[in-house]
Scaffold this active site. Structure first.
Site, short mmCIF file in Angstrom:
data_model
loop_
_atom_site.label_atom_id
_atom_site.label_comp_id
_atom_site.label_asym_id
_atom_site.label_seq_id
_atom_site.Cartn_x
_atom_site.Cartn_y
_atom_site.Cartn_z
N HIS A 1 5.57 -3.16 3.49
CA HIS A 1 5.71 -4.59 3.21
C HIS A 1 5.89 -4.74 1.70
O HIS A 1 6.06 -3.79 0.97
CB HIS A 1 4.43 -5.33 3.61
CG HIS A 1 4.01 -5.15 5.01
ND1 HIS A 1 4.54 -5.88 6.03
CD2 HIS A 1 3.07 -4.35 5.59
CE1 HIS A 1 3.95 -5.56 7.17
NE2 HIS A 1 3.06 -4.62 6.93
N ARG B 1 -7.92 1.98 8.99
CA ARG B 1 -6.88 1.07 8.53
C ARG B 1 -6.25 1.67 7.28
O ARG B 1 -6.95 2.02 6.33
CB ARG B 1 -7.48 -0.32 8.25
CG ARG B 1 -6.43 -1.35 7.89
CD ARG B 1 -6.83 -2.75 8.29
NE ARG B 1 -6.49 -3.05 9.67
CZ ARG B 1 -5.30 -3.49 10.07
NH1 ARG B 1 -4.32 -3.67 9.23
NH2 ARG B 1 -5.06 -3.75 11.33
N CYS C 1 6.77 -2.65 10.09
CA CYS C 1 5.42 -2.56 10.64
C CYS C 1 5.30 -2.99 12.11
O CYS C 1 5.67 -2.22 12.98
CB CYS C 1 4.45 -3.33 9.75
SG CYS C 1 2.75 -2.75 9.95
N1 GLN Z 1 -0.89 -4.66 14.33
C1 GLN Z 1 -0.29 -3.49 13.81
C2 GLN Z 1 -1.26 -2.50 13.17
O1 GLN Z 1 -2.26 -2.87 12.55
C3 GLN Z 1 0.78 -3.94 12.85
C4 GLN Z 1 0.23 -4.49 11.56
C5 GLN Z 1 1.28 -5.05 10.65
O2 GLN Z 1 2.38 -5.40 11.05
N2 GLN Z 1 0.94 -5.15 9.38
O3 GLN Z 1 -1.00 -1.33 13.29
#
Ligand code: GLN
Length: 233
Positions: free
Chosen positions: A177, A114, A80
Site C-alpha cells: 500500500h 500481522r 493486498c
Molecule cells: N484482510 C487481509 C489480511 O489481513 C487483507 C488486508 C489488507 O488488504 N490490508 O491479510
C-alpha cells in the site's frame, strides 16, 4: 476496496496519463455496478477480511469477465485484499474460505502474525519497489505465476520465501500500500505503457510533468522512496 491510500494508485495513473498527453476516463466499480465495456487498466485495493467477505460474491460473478481481460493482456494491479482474492482463496484464521477467482495461481492463509511496516523489494523488471504492508494473510505462489519482487526489508507474501507479489501476464498482485504507484513510477508506467500500446498501438511519448511543481517530480518521488526505505519497521 480501498485502504491505506490505495486510491492514490488511481490518481497517479490518471495524472501521469495526462502528463503523457492522454485524456483518461476514470471509472469506479462497486459490487452490483455494471462492469465497464472495454477497460484499458484495472486496479483494485485492499480491505479487511469483512470487506473481502462482502465483495466476494460480486467478484465471483464478474470473475469470468476478468479472466478474459487478463488473458487479453489487459494490465491490472491488485493490492493486498484483492491480490488475495485474485488468487484461489483466502482461508481465514477461523478456517473459513473466501473464494477467489484464481487469475493468480496463489493461495492465502490467515495467521496470528500481522506483518506491518515499510517494505523494500528488488524486481528484475521494475527495479527497487518500495511500499507499506499490513496483513495477516500469508500468500504462497503456484507455478503459473512469477513473484513480482524479492524482499530485502519486510516480509511481502509470507514469512518464508522472501517473495513479494505475483505476476500473471500483465496482471500484478502486491501487498504494498502507501499507495504503491506514487513511490514506484516504473510500475505505473508499465501499466500505462501496456495500456497505451494495446489501445493505440503506440509507445509512450516523452513525459512532460508541469515545471511549476516546487520540487521536480523525480525529486519528490526519490524523497518519498528514501523516507519510506529508511523508516524502522
Ligand atoms: N484482510 C487481509 C489480511 O489481513 C487483507 C488486508 C489488507 O488488504 N490490508 O491479510
Amino acid at each position: 476496496m480501498n485502504i491505506y491510500g490505495d486510491y492514490g494508485n488511481a490518481l497517479v495513473l490518471k495524472r501521469r496519463l495526462q502528463w503523457y498527453g492522454y485524456d483518461p476516463v476514470m471509472l469506479t466499480y462497486d459490487p452490483g455496478d455494471e462492469f465497464p465495456e472495454a477497460p484499458d487498466i484495472l486496479i483494485g485495493g485492499g480491505g479487511q477480511d469483512s470487506g473481502q467477505d462482502r465483495i466476494q460474491q460480486d467478484l465471483l460473478d464478474i470473475g469470468q469477465r476478468l479472466h478474459t481481460l487478463a488473458d487479453q493482456d489487459i494490465p491490472m494491479l491488485m493490492i493486498c485484499g484483492l491480490y488475495q482474492l485474485f488468487g484461489h482463496f483466502f482461508e481465514t484464521r477461523e478456517g473459513s474460505r473466501i473464494s477467489g477467482i484464481g487469475i493468480l495461481d496463489a493461495e492465502t492463509y490467515g495467521t496470528d502474525s500481522r506483518l506491518i511496516g515499510n517494505v523494500v523489494a528488488e524486481s528484475s523488471e521494475f527495479g527497487r519497489i518500495i511500499g507499506y504492508e499490513n496483513h495477516s494473510g500469508q500468500t504462497y505462489l503456484g507455478v503459473q505465476v512469477t513473484p513480482l519482487a524479492r524482499v530485502t526489508t519486510g516480509e511481502g507474501n509470507n514469512q518464508k520465501d522472501e517473495h513479494e507479489g505475483a505476476r500473471y501476464r500483465n496482471v500484478l498482485g502486491s501487498y504494498l500500500h502507501g499507495a504503491l504507484l506514487p513511490k514506484n513510477p516504473a510500475v505505473a508506467d508499465f501499466l500505462i505503457g501496456t495500456a497505451v500500446e494495446q489501445r493505440f498501438a503506440e509507445k509512450l511519448p516523452e513525459l512532460s510533468a508541469p515545471s511549476s511543481a516546487p520540487l521536480s517530480l523525480n525529486a519528490l518521488t526519490d524523497q518519498a522512496r528514501r523516507t519510506a526505505a529508511s523508516r524502522p519497521r
